[in-house]
Motif scaffolding. Structure first.
Motif, PDB file in Angstrom:
ATOM      1  N   SER A   1       0.956  -1.160  -0.002  1.00 36.33           N
ATOM      2  CA  SER A   1      -0.051   0.132  -0.085  1.00 36.33           C
ATOM      3  C   SER A   1       0.960   1.176  -0.033  1.00 36.33           C
ATOM      4  O   SER A   1       2.007   1.093   0.252  1.00 36.33           O
ATOM      5  CB  SER A   1      -0.951  -0.064   1.069  1.00 36.33           C
ATOM      6  OG  SER A   1      -0.134   0.056   2.507  1.00 36.33           O
TER       7      SER A   1
ATOM      8  N   ARG B   1      -2.344   6.920  -8.837  1.00 39.99           N
ATOM      9  CA  ARG B   1      -2.992   5.641  -9.271  1.00 39.99           C
ATOM     10  C   ARG B   1      -3.342   5.248  -7.823  1.00 39.99           C
ATOM     11  O   ARG B   1      -2.554   4.499  -7.080  1.00 39.99           O
ATOM     12  CB  ARG B   1      -2.145   4.706  -9.968  1.00 39.99           C
ATOM     13  CG  ARG B   1      -1.927   5.385 -11.557  1.00 39.99           C
ATOM     14  CD  ARG B   1      -1.123   4.351 -12.323  1.00 39.99           C
ATOM     15  NE  ARG B   1      -1.725   3.020 -12.255  1.00 39.99           N
ATOM     16  CZ  ARG B   1      -2.927   2.373 -13.139  1.00 39.99           C
ATOM     17  NH1 ARG B   1      -3.788   3.064 -13.720  1.00 39.99           N
ATOM     18  NH2 ARG B   1      -3.304   1.202 -13.045  1.00 39.99           N
TER      19      ARG B   1
ATOM     20  N   GLN C   1      -5.001   2.670  -5.044  1.00 39.76           N
ATOM     21  CA  GLN C   1      -5.307   1.175  -4.964  1.00 39.76           C
ATOM     22  C   GLN C   1      -5.986   1.065  -3.614  1.00 39.76           C
ATOM     23  O   GLN C   1      -5.715   1.768  -2.611  1.00 39.76           O
ATOM     24  CB  GLN C   1      -4.206   0.445  -4.941  1.00 39.76           C
ATOM     25  CG  GLN C   1      -3.274   0.457  -6.214  1.00 39.76           C
ATOM     26  CD  GLN C   1      -3.650  -0.076  -7.418  1.00 39.76           C
ATOM     27  OE1 GLN C   1      -4.624  -1.152  -7.437  1.00 39.76           O
ATOM     28  NE2 GLN C   1      -3.812   0.494  -8.723  1.00 39.76           N
ATOM     29  N   VAL C   2      -6.541  -0.123  -3.620  1.00 38.63           N
ATOM     30  CA  VAL C   2      -7.161  -0.385  -2.103  1.00 38.63           C
ATOM     31  C   VAL C   2      -6.197  -0.481  -1.232  1.00 38.63           C
ATOM     32  O   VAL C   2      -5.046  -1.005  -1.343  1.00 38.63           O
ATOM     33  CB  VAL C   2      -8.160  -1.583  -2.285  1.00 38.63           C
ATOM     34  CG1 VAL C   2      -8.697  -2.378  -0.925  1.00 38.63           C
ATOM     35  CG2 VAL C   2      -9.162  -1.684  -3.349  1.00 38.63           C
ATOM     36  N   ASN C   3      -6.601  -0.050   0.055  1.00 39.92           N
ATOM     37  CA  ASN C   3      -5.796   0.019   1.246  1.00 39.92           C
ATOM     38  C   ASN C   3      -4.677   1.135   1.101  1.00 39.92           C
ATOM     39  O   ASN C   3      -3.653   1.264   1.974  1.00 39.92           O
ATOM     40  CB  ASN C   3      -4.788  -1.334   1.527  1.00 39.92           C
ATOM     41  CG  ASN C   3      -6.058  -2.532   2.089  1.00 39.92           C
ATOM     42  OD1 ASN C   3      -6.995  -1.908   2.692  1.00 39.92           O
ATOM     43  ND2 ASN C   3      -5.859  -3.357   1.542  1.00 39.92           N
ATOM     44  N   ASP C   4      -4.564   2.042   0.052  1.00 33.37           N
ATOM     45  CA  ASP C   4      -3.507   3.234   0.289  1.00 33.37           C
ATOM     46  C   ASP C   4      -4.251   4.024   1.065  1.00 33.37           C
ATOM     47  O   ASP C   4      -5.711   3.978   1.311  1.00 33.37           O
ATOM     48  CB  ASP C   4      -3.734   3.855  -1.334  1.00 33.37           C
ATOM     49  CG  ASP C   4      -2.616   2.947  -2.344  1.00 33.37           C
ATOM     50  OD1 ASP C   4      -1.942   1.950  -1.865  1.00 33.37           O
ATOM     51  OD2 ASP C   4      -2.665   3.443  -3.234  1.00 33.37           O
TER      52      ASP C   4
ATOM     53  N   PRO D   1     -12.511  -0.379  -3.881  1.00 32.83           N
ATOM     54  CA  PRO D   1     -12.435   0.298  -4.947  1.00 32.83           C
ATOM     55  C   PRO D   1     -13.991   1.182  -5.305  1.00 32.83           C
ATOM     56  O   PRO D   1     -14.950   0.614  -5.223  1.00 32.83           O
ATOM     57  CB  PRO D   1     -12.611  -0.955  -6.215  1.00 32.83           C
ATOM     58  CG  PRO D   1     -12.997  -1.968  -5.410  1.00 32.83           C
ATOM     59  CD  PRO D   1     -12.618  -1.749  -4.161  1.00 32.83           C
TER      60      PRO D   1
ATOM     61  N   VAL E   1     -10.335   4.876  -6.685  1.00 29.83           N
ATOM     62  CA  VAL E   1      -9.680   4.103  -6.349  1.00 29.83           C
ATOM     63  C   VAL E   1      -9.914   2.781  -7.198  1.00 29.83           C
ATOM     64  O   VAL E   1     -11.185   2.375  -7.511  1.00 29.83           O
ATOM     65  CB  VAL E   1     -10.085   3.519  -4.730  1.00 29.83           C
ATOM     66  CG1 VAL E   1      -9.314   2.131  -4.606  1.00 29.83           C
ATOM     67  CG2 VAL E   1      -9.711   4.678  -3.796  1.00 29.83           C
ATOM     68  N   LEU E   2      -8.822   2.157  -7.843  1.00 24.49           N
ATOM     69  CA  LEU E   2      -9.150   1.325  -8.869  1.00 24.49           C
ATOM     70  C   LEU E   2      -9.234  -0.044  -8.328  1.00 24.49           C
ATOM     71  O   LEU E   2      -9.070  -0.765  -7.274  1.00 24.49           O
ATOM     72  CB  LEU E   2      -7.595   1.233  -9.699  1.00 24.49           C
ATOM     73  CG  LEU E   2      -7.264   2.393 -10.260  1.00 24.49           C
ATOM     74  CD1 LEU E   2      -5.704   2.325 -10.795  1.00 24.49           C
ATOM     75  CD2 LEU E   2      -8.054   3.034 -11.343  1.00 24.49           C
ATOM     76  N   LYS E   3     -10.003  -0.937  -9.323  1.00 30.44           N
ATOM     77  CA  LYS E   3     -10.391  -2.215  -8.656  1.00 30.44           C
ATOM     78  C   LYS E   3      -9.063  -3.040  -8.779  1.00 30.44           C
ATOM     79  O   LYS E   3      -8.198  -2.889  -9.893  1.00 30.44           O
ATOM     80  CB  LYS E   3     -11.234  -2.883  -9.619  1.00 30.44           C
ATOM     81  CG  LYS E   3     -12.762  -2.404  -9.652  1.00 30.44           C
ATOM     82  CD  LYS E   3     -13.714  -2.962 -10.471  1.00 30.44           C
ATOM     83  CE  LYS E   3     -15.070  -2.329 -10.392  1.00 30.44           C
ATOM     84  NZ  LYS E   3     -15.951  -3.023 -11.160  1.00 30.44           N
ATOM     85  N   PRO E   4      -8.935  -3.982  -7.886  1.00 26.12           N
ATOM     86  CA  PRO E   4      -7.431  -4.794  -7.922  1.00 26.12           C
ATOM     87  C   PRO E   4      -7.606  -5.558  -8.903  1.00 26.12           C
ATOM     88  O   PRO E   4      -8.689  -5.930  -9.561  1.00 26.12           O
ATOM     89  CB  PRO E   4      -7.745  -5.813  -6.695  1.00 26.12           C
ATOM     90  CG  PRO E   4      -8.890  -5.433  -5.930  1.00 26.12           C
ATOM     91  CD  PRO E   4      -9.662  -4.305  -6.492  1.00 26.12           C
ATOM     92  N   PRO E   5      -6.328  -5.971  -9.545  1.00 25.32           N
ATOM     93  CA  PRO E   5      -6.376  -6.687 -10.974  1.00 25.32           C
ATOM     94  C   PRO E   5      -6.878  -8.029 -10.730  1.00 25.32           C
ATOM     95  O   PRO E   5      -7.019  -8.623  -9.674  1.00 25.32           O
ATOM     96  CB  PRO E   5      -4.898  -6.940 -11.194  1.00 25.32           C
ATOM     97  CG  PRO E   5      -4.220  -6.389 -10.041  1.00 25.32           C
ATOM     98  CD  PRO E   5      -5.060  -5.746  -9.031  1.00 25.32           C
TER      99      PRO E   5
END
Length: 187
Positions: free
Chosen positions: A29, A59, A61-64, A107, A130-134
């Motif tokens: 994160s 960019r 991400q989740v948990n940032d 996300p 917040v982007l979806k995890p890959p």
């Protein structure tokens, strides 16, 4: 005596490898400083979309986490309509302690505004996406059934299937071997 020293060195080496290999399993994160060096303040009139521009260059991400640094102000997380109105009577989150860290836990779009009257209208507001995890790769299809109804890996004539289908397999295997060697020595 030399044998004892070699064994102690080997144990230290194994423990070091074991501890350093935990990075394979950690969740990455990042902490973002909102506005970089400017912090969380009312932007100049010619730069009233400063925070949205800043957020669009990141960019998330989740948990940032996003860290807001400010003086005599506040930060609110609000719904989209409240963001547009620059007002919320029941914010999702509120802080006014001068150093606020907020975790982006899913996300989604997150809407931030200043709670000080007039600040949001002058541009102290921000939307973070917040982007979806890959997606993880889908598992390979099951091998075809043989004549007797059992499954055999194709091309291996009944041999064990190759390791490495998942990128964590090799580090996990190495770590397991090291742990077994380490614990055998002590127990």
């Amino acid at each position: 005596m030399a044998s004892h020293f070699k064994m102690a060195s080997f144990k230290i080496l194994l423990l070091s490898i074991l501890l350093s290999s935990t990075h394979f399993f950690s969740v990455n994160s990042h902490e973002f400083e909102v506005g970089d060096d400017k912090g969380w303040l009312v932007p100049s009139s010619k730069d009233d979309d400063f925070y949205d521009q800043w957020a669009s260059k990141q960019r998330f991400q989740v948990n940032d986490t996003v860290n807001f640094k400010y003086k005599e102000d506040s930060v609110l997380v609000v719904r989209g309509d409240e963001y547009e109105e620059c007002h919320s009577t029941h914010p999702i989150f509120f802080s006014n302690n001068g150093d606020t860290t907020f975790t982006l836990d899913r996300p989604d779009l997150f809407y931030f505004i200043s709670g000080v009257s007039g600040h949001c209208e002058r541009g102290q507001k921000m939307i973070i996406k917040v982007l979806k995890p890959p997606k993880s790769p889908s598992p390979p299809p099951p091998p075809p059934a043989s004549q007797n109804g059992t499954s055999e890996p194709s091309g291996h004539n009944g041999a064990v299937a190759k390791l490495g289908a998942h990128p964590i397999t090799v580090p996990l295997l190495v770590m397991s071997v090291i742990m077994v060697a380490f614990f055998r020595e002590f127990f």
